[in-house]
Design a protein around this motif. Structure first.
Motif, PDB file in Angstrom:
ATOM      1  N   THR A  44      57.212  46.903  35.109  1.00 39.73           N
ATOM      2  CA  THR A  44      56.021  46.055  35.276  1.00 39.73           C
ATOM      3  C   THR A  44      56.285  44.864  36.185  1.00 39.73           C
ATOM      4  N   TYR A  72      51.844  38.326  33.488  1.00 42.22           N
ATOM      5  CA  TYR A  72      52.406  39.452  32.741  1.00 42.22           C
ATOM      6  C   TYR A  72      52.704  39.084  31.291  1.00 42.22           C
ATOM      7  N   ARG A  78      45.942  44.533  32.581  1.00 40.47           N
ATOM      8  CA  ARG A  78      47.381  44.695  32.781  1.00 40.47           C
ATOM      9  C   ARG A  78      48.099  44.621  31.435  1.00 40.47           C
TER      10      ARG A  78
END
Length: 604
Positions: A546, A396, A369
């Motif tokens: 995102t 994230y 990611r």
């Protein structure tokens, strides 16, 4: 102008052996049917050829002129006069493709499907224009055996049987070895025009990747029903008698295409293309020859308005159908067994087909990611950030501590990010005590408050009531405001003093000082809400799309409203003003909060 010919667009099966309530689209150019063994691939080929007949070859009306009600294109013509280069009619039925079982294929009610066609010669007045051609089974007189009939509906009239369309079918008997043919005749001067001979040799050499310019076409007649006649090749050192199985296979397919070339020439404007059905197209051919064969068939389909449907188990061919320049011309139908039924697998990629044909499964790869890196002044700043934001977005983020850099250095790095690609996914987060001296940028935001985190926490706890649930929520024995605040006295509190105080108290506040920072955030909701909004705005500029919106909104909502009345906690430059006595309603709320804090403890 060349017409596009008659094409099958779809087969819709009500019931037929293992097929039940399923439909398949057929490609205009090439359709590859694949699946594991026993998935009714050959059955589907037979179903496609069954409702076509290029003329009438049997019974009383054999040799009669065409009177089809589906199209007037061939009216008045004796279609059985047209034969392929081997002398056979362009007529095949499902019985040429698969054998009907005397034990199982007996109930006529269990066989019904529709074939949908398109073509310039099929007008809106045609009884099959919208509804397609119905194929069903009926008994052969008093016998248990069944036969298949076609028509626009359950009942049919004269001219409403099979649709007039030429078909050539290749089964696996085409691989019957020439060595086992007892009688064979070779004609070195076949009645084939020079253009067709040259086309044959050119494509024969091209598909097999041969450099044999001296090759000549010859015609092979096998005096046995087990072997088809075909055009072969004579070279300097071999002829068709010593053909390999691959050469034999290719020769028969090329012969079929030339048969349609001649039919097109003979019919002229009446020509409406044709159908070629091939079982195990790839059989006996090496990988590169399979690719070249597909390319040749695509070109032939375009030049002679052909629709080619073939079965295959070749992973190489299937890969090319999905991942080569031919993918727009090749339709893939992949059949799969589910219990006692055969269904459309629904596979849309070669990877799915490869796994099913090889009966393998692959553990899903964890996709890396894209993350945004956060740079803080120190570990305390990082802990304050997550005390406000929470841990739901940690996946994230990359967190970097730069204790060797001050806020000014972070500002300079933020300014460089527009010119240094490595800094394009970085957000710089200095402490709030420097915000008045540094201009804000898209990737530079400040922690809330106008002081260092250590000072903000001290002032927050200084203003707490001794009865606040916070003191009970902290870990350790005997932790209280008296221990944490009253015990510590200094005439002048410097940066070093606050840092030292914070370091001594932090072991009581759980992992990453979570209890203290969450308490500060809860006491300064409006400030934290603005910080969260600024951070998410900066994140979305650095890495758009995102962060899930529902996640970010949940974090913001935490600071937007409350179910209980809260006191207004003011942060002062010095802790000289204590809070007023809480209202009765706030005390009730604090008791509820205490229960929550007590369940967190050190595990938080």
């Amino acid at each position: 102008m060349q017409n596009n010919g008659v094409k099958i667009t779809k087969i819709k099966i009500t019931e037929f052996r293992r097929f039940q309530n399923v439909e398949f689209d057929i490609g205009d150019c090439i359709t590859l049917i694949s699946g594991q063994n026993g998935t009714s691939k050959s059955t589907l080929l037979g179903m496609l050829c069954q409702p076509f007949s290029f003329g009438v070859a049997q019974r009383k009306s054999a040799g009669a002129t065409d009177n089809s009600k589906y199209t007037s294109n061939y009216h008045g013509q004796k279609l059985t006069e047209h034969k392929d280069l081997t002398g056979n009619l362009f007529i095949y039925t499902c019985e040429n493709v698969f054998r009907l079982s005397k034990l199982h294929d007996t109930d006529p009610t269990k066989y019904m499907y529709r074939l949908y066609l398109k073509g310039d010669c099929i007008t809106k007045e045609s009884p099959i224009y919208d509804s397609g051609l119905l194929v069903r089974a009926q008994r052969r007189g008093e016998k248990k055996q069944i036969r298949f009939v076609a028509g626009p509906g359950i009942s049919s009239e004269a001219g409403e049987g099979n649709f007039p369309h030429p078909v050539i079918y290749f089964g696996l008997n085409r691989h019957w070895p020439l060595a086992l043919v007892k009688k064979m005749k070779i004609d070195s001067d076949p009645e084939i025009d020079a253009e067709s001979r040259n086309w044959y040799i050119e494509n024969y050499n091209s598909v097999l990747l041969l450099n044999e310019s001296a090759n000549q076409a010859e015609f092979i007649t096998a005096a046995e029903s087990t072997k088809r006649d075909f055009i072969g090749v004579s070279s300097r050192d071999y002829n068709s008698e010593s053909f390999s199985a691959g050469q034999d296979n290719l020769g028969q397919i090329l012969t079929a295409i030339l048969s349609y070339k001649r039919l097109k020439s003979n019919l002229g404007e009446k020509y409406q293309g044709g159908l070629i059905l091939i079982d195990e197209l790839d059989s006996t051919l090496h990988a590169d020859a399979q690719m070249r064969l597909l390319e040749m068939l695509c070109e032939a389909a375009r030049n002679y308005q052909l629709q080619i449907v073939a079965t295959t188990h070749s992973l190489y061919m299937l890969d090319k159908a999905f991942n080569s320049h031919l993918k727009t011309k090749i339709k893939v139908i992949y059949l799969k067994r589910e219990d006692d039924r055969v269904v459309d697998s629904g596979f849309t990629s070669f990877d799915e087909i490869e796994h099913n044909l090889q009966v393998k499964a692959t553990v899903p790869k964890i996709k890396s990611r894209d993350k945004v890196s956060l740079i803080f002044e120190d570990d305390v700043s990082k802990n304050m950030f997550f005390g406000i934001i929470g841990g739901s977005i940690k996946k994230y983020l990359n967190q970097v501590i730069m204790e060797s850099l001050n806020a000014g250095s972070l500002k300079n790095l933020a300014a460089l990010s527009a010119r240094v690609p490595e800094l394009s996914k970085v957000i710089f987060i200095p402490d709030g005590d420097v915000k008045s001296n540094i201009k804000k940028k898209n990737n530079l935001i400040f922690l809330p408050g106008d002081k260092r985190p250590e000072t903000l926490v001290y002032e927050c706890l200084y203003n707490l009531s001794e009865a606040d649930p916070f003191w009970h929520a902290c870990s350790g024995t005997g932790y209280s405001k008296q221990f944490a605040i009253v015990k510590y006295k200094a005439n002048e509190k410097s940066k070093a003093w606050y840092k030292n105080w914070f370091k001594e108290q932090s072991p009581f506040w759980g992992k990453a000082c979570k209890i203290a920072f969450e308490k500060w955030a809860d006491s300064n909701k409006e400030m934290c809400k603005r910080f969260c909004e600024e951070f998410f705005e900066a994140f979305n500029k650095v890495l758009p799309g995102t962060l899930p919106k529902e996640t970010t909104q949940k974090i913001i909502d935490k600071y937007s409203s409350s179910s209980v009345e809260e006191e207004d906690v003011a942060i002062h430059d010095t802790p000289s003003v204590c809070k007023k006595e809480k209202s009765k309603k706030t005390k009730v709320a604090n008791e509820n909060m205490q229960l929550s804090f007590l369940t967190q403890g050190e595990s938080s």
